[in-house]
Design an enzyme around this catalytic site. Structure first.
Site, PDB file in Angstrom:
ATOM      1  N   HIS A   2      -3.911   8.875   0.783  1.00  0.00           N
ATOM      2  CA  HIS A   2      -3.779   7.595   0.087  1.00  0.00           C
ATOM      3  C   HIS A   2      -5.098   7.237  -0.585  1.00  0.00           C
ATOM      4  CE1 HIS A   2      -5.406   5.064   3.645  1.00  0.00           C
ATOM      5  NE2 HIS A   2      -5.528   6.328   3.972  1.00  0.00           N
ATOM      6  N   HIS A  58       0.841  -1.196   0.000  1.00  0.00           N
ATOM      7  CA  HIS A  58       0.000   0.000   0.000  1.00  0.00           C
ATOM      8  C   HIS A  58       0.880   1.250   0.000  1.00  0.00           C
ATOM      9  CE1 HIS A  58      -3.620   2.236   0.285  1.00  0.00           C
ATOM     10  NE2 HIS A  58      -3.398   2.705   1.502  1.00  0.00           N
ATOM     11  N   CYS A 112      -3.762   2.321  -5.642  1.00  0.00           N
ATOM     12  CA  CYS A 112      -3.030   3.269  -4.803  1.00  0.00           C
ATOM     13  C   CYS A 112      -1.651   3.597  -5.365  1.00  0.00           C
ATOM     14  CB  CYS A 112      -2.903   2.718  -3.382  1.00  0.00           C
ATOM     15  SG  CYS A 112      -1.994   1.144  -3.264  1.00  0.00           S
TER      16      CYS A 112
END
Length: 225
Positions: free
Chosen positions: A66, A54, A155
């Site tokens: 994010h 991530h 992401c």
């Protein structure tokens, strides 16, 4: 979309009062944070997850922007409920519904207990990183609901665009490369040819078109391997 909304309403619990107290506390603490001595505004942060990695952009004051899949904005308009940390249920339903949002969370919520790497993509990307303030401004400008795609806009695409000016994902590239190696192989071509022949004989569908299809598919896989 309705079944996903129903699932979200059934399985996602609300703790809005607790979230309100948390946000009030964060506002009282102001923008200064202990993380400002470790990270700089515009840094690209990376945390490993179980099946994926991530990414986020550090904004300063212990805040990280994010992009994450999330079903909550689709099923609720409650700001405080949406601002709560995204649970696994919300995340999975967001992936299935292909909806997500660029949001700002604390470093702790973003990391979720994992180790944080700083700017690891600087060594992998051929483009030089943009100035930190420009990176942060890009990340802030894109806040809000955004269509999510596990392969084509996730992401990593988001942070790569913010920091380097190009939306790409090394995770997606590696996944597609691995999938191609598995599917477009000589072993798969041979297995497809054998299974096709057996299926034609079993169904007694031996004619010009079926034989042509049974030959063409493994041939294309063989040539692409």
């Amino acid at each position: 979309m309705f079944p996903l909304q129903l699932l979200a309403l059934l399985f996602i619990s609300s703790s809005a009062p607790q979230q309100r107290r948390k946000e009030k506390k964060e506002e009282e603490e102001g923008r200064k944070s202990k993380h400002d001595s470790t990270f700089q505004r515009g840094d690209l942060l990376e945390v490993p997850r179980t099946l994926f990695t991530h990414f986020g952009i550090y904004l300063g004051g212990g805040r990280v922007a994010h992009f994450i899949p999330d079903i909550m904005p689709v099923v609720s308009s409650d700001h405080f409920q949406i601002k709560q940390m995204v649970t696994n249920t919300r995340l999975i339903l967001g992936v299935l519904a292909k909806c997500g949002s660029v949001r700002v969370d604390s470093v702790e919520d973003f990391a979720y207990g994992a180790e944080i790497l700083v700017n690891p993509m600087d060594k992998m990307c051929s483009r030089a990183a943009l100035p930190g303030e420009e990176v942060a401004q890009r990340a802030e400008k894109l806040q809000g609901e955004v269509p999510y795609s596990l392969l084509w806009y996730n992401c990593e695409h988001y942070v790569m665009y913010c920091r380097y000016g190009t939306a790409m994902s090394f995770q997606t590239f590696q996944f597609c490369k691995t999938l191609r190696a598995l599917l477009l192989s000589r072993a798969v071509a041979k297995a497809t040819a054998v299974l096709g022949a057996c299926l034609l004989l079993y169904l007694k569908m031996v004619n010009t078109w079926s034989v042509l299809l049974a030959v063409l598919v493994p041939f294309l896989i063989w040539m692409a391997s």
